[in-house]
Design an enzyme around this catalytic site. Structure first.
Site, PDB file in Angstrom:
ATOM      1  N   ASP A  82      56.712  38.966  -6.380  1.00  0.00           N
ATOM      2  CA  ASP A  82      57.192  40.218  -5.813  1.00  0.00           C
ATOM      3  C   ASP A  82      56.048  41.223  -5.753  1.00  0.00           C
ATOM      4  O   ASP A  82      55.282  41.368  -6.712  1.00  0.00           O
ATOM      5  CB  ASP A  82      58.310  40.746  -6.732  1.00  0.00           C
ATOM      6  CG  ASP A  82      59.061  41.907  -6.134  1.00  0.00           C
ATOM      7  OD1 ASP A  82      59.796  41.683  -5.164  1.00  0.00           O
ATOM      8  OD2 ASP A  82      58.916  43.047  -6.634  1.00  0.00           O
ATOM      9  N   GLU A 126      46.771  24.952 -14.551  1.00  0.00           N
ATOM     10  CA  GLU A 126      47.101  24.115 -15.727  1.00  0.00           C
ATOM     11  C   GLU A 126      48.333  23.251 -15.445  1.00  0.00           C
ATOM     12  O   GLU A 126      48.640  22.341 -16.206  1.00  0.00           O
ATOM     13  CB  GLU A 126      47.397  25.002 -16.937  1.00  0.00           C
ATOM     14  CG  GLU A 126      46.191  25.698 -17.526  1.00  0.00           C
ATOM     15  CD  GLU A 126      46.601  26.511 -18.741  1.00  0.00           C
ATOM     16  OE1 GLU A 126      47.413  26.030 -19.555  1.00  0.00           O
ATOM     17  OE2 GLU A 126      46.140  27.670 -18.842  1.00  0.00           O
TER      18      GLU A 126
END
Ligand code: NOJ
Length: 538
Positions: A202, A262
């Protein structure tokens, strides 16, 4: 589909607004189990994944874009267990799951803000943006809230103002504070550990503000107001130089990307409202070390013509490099595209050709719930308006409720959305466009979308191939998409009249897509009104 790790590059992401998808509990509001129930339907559209608008704990003053607990599900939508079940079902259907992350601001009910507002010395005192009043007691500068009035609200305990770009109940997190930044990344890690495939971020360019709190300049007379806010909003009268898109954000986006890396195969799509949106999109998504994708309001606000689309494509191509857009023509913040595009046009045919354009552009796609049905904007009477933004700017801007009304699954009571009166009214005109009505109609928009997305899937060039505009005359839009030895030519007629053009490249064969008709005689292509043609280039 392509390489599983890169599913997002060219992927089509179906946006679900949980409050309005399916109410499985009979309280008038959609919920997570309702979504799980309808995932087979979503998969049948041939999309690659879903983006769920916020379902986190929230006082719901901005309908979930005001989070009070980033790591839990609001009881209105179900439980964390329900979310895990949703995730599992989606994955079993081959659908990726992206969730919204609203980290630029919290709800004022979030414990961080509750602590921060106590005094100027508590451990979270600087996790939000606090500033002293001017000597005359007025706010520190001229920044405005998008939802009306000053972006600053006074707090009597601290005798200071706090910043909020949206509602007063959405205090802005101070991204200049390393611990606050890290805490938001830790919240994101929580969901990555649960197995989500990515985030919609957002207001991704609002994270940082100018630490010196300099005033924004006004938009010079006669110059375009380019931000994604409605004309009626004075927010568009400023150039947003100091309250958003600050250079410090780039380093934070790199930290965020390091976190995502990751978890291989995960992705991000940022929301960008900016004075120079395409420039920002290119900046944020180029280089492979910041965002994966971003969307702007370029196709979300305007009615579209071939020339407007050419202009947007050209501008983006000039800036792009290896940047990657995610094109959206509708979402939970803007008037539904069928109404925006179709006011004077054919209400059924125009949305179909625009969807054909959307699914052929170079980039990923966000497809908002109900767009596959060609739903027009709902007409919500003032007494039923829920969106605070609509209340502030009424009647010039009626807010965002018209695109947030419940999905019509059937043409029966409440459109099969809920057994009771829903939180926003079911739009009568939507019943005749219900899923049950379109499902078996080969000419329905729903089946056009399925056919177009199946076509996209079977042509790698449409997934992530290069795009070059071609000259097919002013009234048509044409481009090639090329990847490896496949080059496709795509031509669209966005007008209500038949158009003829001489194709500038040699065509080897026509590629039929259900619902679209065109005739080609050598290099002469005739496209009836609102039609598209796809061809294999020799
Ligand atoms: C953008 C969201 O899409 C919108 O719905 C929300 O009101 C604002 N950001 C504030 O979070």
């Amino acid at each position: 589909m392509q390489d599983n790790m890169m599913w997002w590059r060219g992927g089509v992401i179906y946006q679900i607004y949980p409050r309005s998808f399916l109410d499985s509990r009979g309280d008038g509001v959609g919920d997570l189990n309702g979504i799980t129930e309808k995932l087979d339907y979503v998969a049948s559209l041939n999309v690659d994944g879903i983006w769920l608008s916020p379902f986190f704990t929230s006082p719901m003053l901005d309908f979930g874009y005001d989070v009070s607990d980033y790591r839990d599900v609001d009881p209105m939508f179900g439980t964390l267990e329900d979310f895990k079940a949703l995730l599992e079902k989606a994955h079993s259907l081959g659908l990726k799951v992206m969730i919204d992350q609203v980290i630029s601001h919290t709800s004022d009910q979030h414990p961080w803000f509750q602590e921060s507002r106590q005094n100027r010395t508590n451990p979270k005192a600087d996790w939000f943006v606090w500033a002293d009043p001017k000597p005359d007691g007025t706010p520190p500068n001229n920044w405005l809230s998008i939802f009306g009035g000053s972006a600053w609200t006074f707090d009597s305990r601290r005798q200071q103002y706090y910043l909020h770009n949206f509602l007063t109940s959405q205090p802005d997190v101070n991204f200049h504070h390393p611990e606050a930044r890290q805490a938001q990344l830790d919240n994101m890690r929580f969901w990555l550990d649960l197995g989500v495939d990515g985030f919609r971020l957002d207001t991704v360019n609002f994270y940082f503000h100018d630490a010196e709190l300099r005033d924004n300049p006004p938009v010079p007379k006669g110059e375009a107001k380019t931000l994604g806010a409605p004309e009626a909003n004075p927010y568009t009268w400023q150039r947003h130089v100091y309250d958003l898109s600050r250079p410090e954000n780039l380093d934070f986006l790199k930290d965020l990307r390091a976190l995502m890396d990751e978890y291989p195969g995960t992705t991000t799509v940022g929301e960008i409202g900016d004075d120079n949106p395409l420039e920002r999109m290119a900046e944020y998504t180029a280089g492979g070390d910041k965002l994966h994708m971003a969307y702007t309001f370029d196709l979300l606000n305007m009615p579209h013509s071939a020339s407007y689309l050419r202009e947007v494509i050209e501008r983006f191509q000039r800036l792009a490099g290896d940047a990657w857009p995610c094109w959206a023509t509708s979402n939970h913040d803007v008037v539904r595209s069928a109404t925006r595009w179709g006011a004077d046009e054919d209400p059924h045919a125009y949305p179909k050709v625009m969807l054909a354009v959307l699914f052929s552009l170079r980039g990923s796609v966000c497809l908002y719930q109900g767009e596959e049905l060609g739903l027009p904007e709902a007409d919500v009477p003032f007494e039923r308006i829920q969106d605070p933004y609509g209340k502030v700017l009424w009647p010039e801007f009626k807010g965002r409720d018209g695109c947030r009304t419940p999905m019509p699954w059937t043409d029966g009571e409440q459109g099969g959305f809920s057994p009771v009166e829903p939180w926003l009214p079911m739009e009568a005109r939507h019943l005749e466009l219900a899923v049950s009505r379109q499902q078996d109609d080969p000419n329905a928009t729903l089946n056009t979308v399925r056919a177009l997305l199946a076509f996209r899937r079977s042509h790698p060039a449409l997934f992530d191939g290069d795009l070059s505009l071609v000259d097919v005359g002013d009234d048509l839009l044409g481009f090639t998409r090329q990847k490896g030895d496949e080059t496709l030519l795509c031509v669209f007629n966005l007008t209500g009249q038949e158009q003829q053009t001489t194709l500038p490249v040699e065509v080897a064969s026509d590629l039929p897509v259900a619902h679209f008709t065109a005739t080609r005689d050598g290099s002469t292509l005739t496209l009836p009104a609102y039609q598209a043609a796809f061809m294999q280039v020799a």
